[in-house]
Scaffold this motif. Structure first.
Motif, PDB file in Angstrom:
ATOM      1  N   GLN A 167      16.228  -1.389  -2.953  1.00 58.98           N
ATOM      2  CA  GLN A 167      14.888  -1.534  -2.407  1.00 58.98           C
ATOM      3  C   GLN A 167      14.368  -0.250  -1.763  1.00 58.98           C
ATOM      4  O   GLN A 167      13.166  -0.078  -1.609  1.00 58.98           O
ATOM      5  N   ILE A 168      15.275   0.635  -1.378  1.00 53.39           N
ATOM      6  CA  ILE A 168      14.903   1.841  -0.660  1.00 53.39           C
ATOM      7  C   ILE A 168      15.962   2.900  -0.955  1.00 53.39           C
ATOM      8  O   ILE A 168      17.097   2.563  -1.327  1.00 53.39           O
ATOM      9  N   ILE A 169      15.607   4.184  -0.829  1.00 57.37           N
ATOM     10  CA  ILE A 169      16.614   5.209  -1.116  1.00 57.37           C
ATOM     11  C   ILE A 169      17.799   5.054  -0.159  1.00 57.37           C
ATOM     12  O   ILE A 169      17.654   4.665   0.990  1.00 57.37           O
ATOM     13  N   ASP A 170      18.971   5.362  -0.677  1.00 61.22           N
ATOM     14  CA  ASP A 170      20.194   5.131   0.096  1.00 61.22           C
ATOM     15  C   ASP A 170      20.255   5.955   1.375  1.00 61.22           C
ATOM     16  O   ASP A 170      20.879   5.537   2.358  1.00 61.22           O
ATOM     17  N   GLY A 171      19.602   7.118   1.380  1.00 59.91           N
ATOM     18  CA  GLY A 171      19.605   7.915   2.599  1.00 59.91           C
ATOM     19  C   GLY A 171      19.046   7.164   3.781  1.00 59.91           C
ATOM     20  O   GLY A 171      19.601   7.210   4.888  1.00 59.91           O
ATOM     21  N   TRP A 172      17.955   6.450   3.569  1.00 60.29           N
ATOM     22  CA  TRP A 172      17.384   5.631   4.634  1.00 60.29           C
ATOM     23  C   TRP A 172      18.328   4.482   5.003  1.00 60.29           C
ATOM     24  O   TRP A 172      18.534   4.190   6.179  1.00 60.29           O
ATOM     25  N   ARG A 173      18.855   3.843   3.994  1.00 57.10           N
ATOM     26  CA  ARG A 173      19.693   2.658   4.241  1.00 57.10           C
ATOM     27  C   ARG A 173      20.899   3.005   5.110  1.00 57.10           C
ATOM     28  O   ARG A 173      21.208   2.304   6.085  1.00 57.10           O
ATOM     29  N   TYR A 174      21.565   4.114   4.796  1.00 54.80           N
ATOM     30  CA  TYR A 174      22.747   4.498   5.570  1.00 54.80           C
ATOM     31  C   TYR A 174      22.373   5.106   6.918  1.00 54.80           C
ATOM     32  O   TYR A 174      23.071   4.893   7.919  1.00 54.80           O
ATOM     33  N   LYS A 216       0.808  -1.206   0.000  1.00 53.00           N
ATOM     34  CA  LYS A 216       0.000   0.000   0.000  1.00 53.00           C
ATOM     35  C   LYS A 216       0.843   1.259   0.000  1.00 53.00           C
ATOM     36  O   LYS A 216       0.511   2.238  -0.636  1.00 53.00           O
ATOM     37  N   ALA A 217       1.929   1.243   0.759  1.00 50.13           N
ATOM     38  CA  ALA A 217       2.675   2.488   0.911  1.00 50.13           C
ATOM     39  C   ALA A 217       3.239   2.983  -0.399  1.00 50.13           C
ATOM     40  O   ALA A 217       3.475   4.171  -0.573  1.00 50.13           O
ATOM     41  N   SER A 218       3.460   2.086  -1.368  1.00 45.81           N
ATOM     42  CA  SER A 218       4.050   2.510  -2.628  1.00 45.81           C
ATOM     43  C   SER A 218       3.077   3.273  -3.509  1.00 45.81           C
ATOM     44  O   SER A 218       3.453   3.789  -4.540  1.00 45.81           O
ATOM     45  N   GLU A 219       1.792   3.358  -3.098  1.00 49.53           N
ATOM     46  CA  GLU A 219       0.841   4.140  -3.862  1.00 49.53           C
ATOM     47  C   GLU A 219       1.136   5.629  -3.735  1.00 49.53           C
ATOM     48  O   GLU A 219       0.690   6.445  -4.511  1.00 49.53           O
ATOM     49  N   SER A 238       6.510   7.061  -1.325  1.00 52.98           N
ATOM     50  CA  SER A 238       7.271   6.487  -0.220  1.00 52.98           C
ATOM     51  C   SER A 238       8.733   6.354  -0.611  1.00 52.98           C
ATOM     52  O   SER A 238       9.086   6.426  -1.784  1.00 52.98           O
ATOM     53  N   PRO A 239       9.615   6.128   0.380  1.00 57.94           N
ATOM     54  CA  PRO A 239      11.041   6.010   0.067  1.00 57.94           C
ATOM     55  C   PRO A 239      11.369   4.813  -0.798  1.00 57.94           C
ATOM     56  O   PRO A 239      12.499   4.654  -1.230  1.00 57.94           O
ATOM     57  N   THR A 240      10.419   3.931  -1.045  1.00 56.49           N
ATOM     58  CA  THR A 240      10.692   2.750  -1.861  1.00 56.49           C
ATOM     59  C   THR A 240      10.629   3.037  -3.339  1.00 56.49           C
ATOM     60  O   THR A 240      11.167   2.286  -4.135  1.00 56.49           O
ATOM     61  N   THR A 241       9.934   4.088  -3.754  1.00 56.60           N
ATOM     62  CA  THR A 241       9.584   4.208  -5.166  1.00 56.60           C
ATOM     63  C   THR A 241      10.749   4.613  -6.048  1.00 56.60           C
ATOM     64  O   THR A 241      10.655   4.512  -7.259  1.00 56.60           O
ATOM     65  N   SER A 242      11.837   5.065  -5.458  1.00 59.85           N
ATOM     66  CA  SER A 242      12.984   5.430  -6.283  1.00 59.85           C
ATOM     67  C   SER A 242      13.890   4.251  -6.558  1.00 59.85           C
ATOM     68  O   SER A 242      14.810   4.335  -7.341  1.00 59.85           O
ATOM     69  N   ALA A 243      13.630   3.148  -5.881  1.00 57.83           N
ATOM     70  CA  ALA A 243      14.598   2.060  -5.899  1.00 57.83           C
ATOM     71  C   ALA A 243      14.373   1.159  -7.093  1.00 57.83           C
ATOM     72  O   ALA A 243      13.793   0.101  -7.003  1.00 57.83           O
ATOM     73  N   THR A 244      14.821   1.589  -8.254  1.00 56.87           N
ATOM     74  CA  THR A 244      14.644   0.792  -9.459  1.00 56.87           C
ATOM     75  C   THR A 244      15.862  -0.062  -9.768  1.00 56.87           C
ATOM     76  O   THR A 244      15.835  -0.878 -10.661  1.00 56.87           O
ATOM     77  N   ILE A 283       9.778  -2.370   5.048  1.00 60.49           N
ATOM     78  CA  ILE A 283      10.636  -2.342   3.860  1.00 60.49           C
ATOM     79  C   ILE A 283      12.029  -2.850   4.212  1.00 60.49           C
ATOM     80  O   ILE A 283      12.491  -2.696   5.340  1.00 60.49           O
ATOM     81  N   GLN A 284      12.689  -3.462   3.241  1.00 59.75           N
ATOM     82  CA  GLN A 284      14.023  -3.987   3.464  1.00 59.75           C
ATOM     83  C   GLN A 284      15.063  -2.898   3.248  1.00 59.75           C
ATOM     84  O   GLN A 284      15.021  -2.160   2.259  1.00 59.75           O
ATOM     85  N   LEU A 285      16.007  -2.816   4.168  1.00 61.36           N
ATOM     86  CA  LEU A 285      17.103  -1.849   4.057  1.00 61.36           C
ATOM     87  C   LEU A 285      18.220  -2.449   3.216  1.00 61.36           C
ATOM     88  O   LEU A 285      19.297  -2.778   3.719  1.00 61.36           O
TER      89      LEU A 285
END
Length: 338
Positions: free
Chosen positions: A134-141, A29-32, A35-41, A128-130
């Motif tokens: 899968q997620i923008i790098d800002g969140w991951r780091y 749902k959050a990807s509608e 969300s921070p996931t949508t850039s992760a192509t 979401i997976q770090l």
């Protein structure tokens, strides 16, 4: 018909659960929203950022963990590095890279304070997976090394956000620095298990599922009985989390075996064997899974017995031990839902 992997990263095993039918997004749902996931192509080519303590705009309201925050507009120029601040220090488990995190968040643009997304209004945290891609790098780091129960604020330059392409749907330009406030509610890894009270397993016609919660695959022991004709979905361990809905996206550990009148069924799929949790929408799996998990509580382990009519029917997956008349037996740990 095209068969989709249901995993956020792509070990092949869970394609055996994909339902035939319409193709739908499997990102939840959050990807509608933006969300921070949508850039992760795909994997990022950006180098690891330097992490600095600021500048960061003030949180002016909603200052408690779990409250929707209000954040001031950025003042002056943001850092070209990744700015990260632990606003509230939690005392729970430490988040590691490649974990799945469950978090509420708000995101806005530095220059305008325009809020482009928040999960608080949806009343459903993101899961979401770090991991890279899968997620923008800002969140991951920023979240790696933080503890559950923490509120973390970050300012993410384009390099570790949506890149120079931005996100036009959300009104984010390729030059925008993004400000997030993130409340880390939980973290999960390949050793996560159900967490609840053991339920009675008194029906000897059904397999007995192990109740270990050490992250190892539970046993599934058969007692020589014939397979049931109808769907079975029984608690093995009953959690106390929210109830899974028919359109939920769930994070699970699971093990699948074929029904056997002996002691041990033939295993055909397992997250334990892959050392990788699975996340998928209940609208994209075989009917037995969708019906069996709907109404169950997060934190539970569930025995699901799926007759062919609610599994693959006359179209079992190719190159699989599953046949047209196979009865499928699963132990499923429901770790999170959104």
């Amino acid at each position: 018909m095209r068969r989709r992997s249901l995993l956020l990263s792509v070990p092949a095993g869970l394609v055996t659960l994909a339902a035939c039918g319409n193709d739908k997004t499997d990102s939840g749902k959050a990807s509608e929203s933006a969300s921070p996931t949508t850039s992760a192509t795909g994997p990022s080519a950006a180098p690891a950022p330097k992490i600095v303590s600021g500048p960061l705009p003030a949180i002016t309201a909603g200052t408690k963990f779990g409250e929707k925050p209000t954040v001031a507009k950025g003042s002056g120029q943001p850092s070209k590095d990744l700015a990260v601040k632990t606003v509230i220090a939690g005392g729970g488990r430490t988040v590691a890279e490649n974990d799945f995190v469950q978090a509420h968040y708000l995101g806005q643009i530095w220059d305008t304070a325009k809020v482009f997304d928040n999960s608080y209004d949806r009343k459903t945290p993101l899961v979401i997976q770090l991991s890279q891609g899968q997620i923008i790098d800002g969140w991951r780091y920023a979240l790696t090394g933080k503890k559950v129960g923490s509120r973390v604020q970050l300012a993410v330059p384009p390099t570790w956000g949506y890149g120079t392409q931005g996100n036009t749907q959300a009104g984010i330009k390729g030059t925008d620095t993004l400000v997030f406030v993130i409340d880390v509610q939980n973290t999960f890894n390949a050793k996560s298990s159900a967490d609840g009270k053991k339920a009675a397993q008194s029906d000897t016609a059904l397999p007995t599922v192990g109740t270990n919660t050490d992250g190892a695959a539970p046993s599934i022991t058969f007692h020589g009985a014939a397979a049931p004709k109808n769907l079975v979905a029984n608690y093995v361990i009953e959690g106390d989390g929210p109830v899974v809905k028919a359109d939920s996206t769930v994070l699970v550990q699971y093990k699948g075996v074929l029904w056997d009148t002996g002691k041990e069924g033939k295993e055909f799929d397992s997250t334990y064997a892959r050392k990788q949790l699975a996340s998928f929408s209940l609208q994209q799996v075989v009917k037995g899974w969708a019906q069996g998990l709907t109404g169950k509580k997060v934190g539970s382990r569930v025995l699901i017995v799926v007759p062919p009519s609610l599994g693959y029917g006359d179209n079992p997956p190719p190159n699989s031990p599953i046949k047209k008349d196979s009865v499928l037996v699963f132990s499923v740990d429901i770790l999170a839902a959104m």
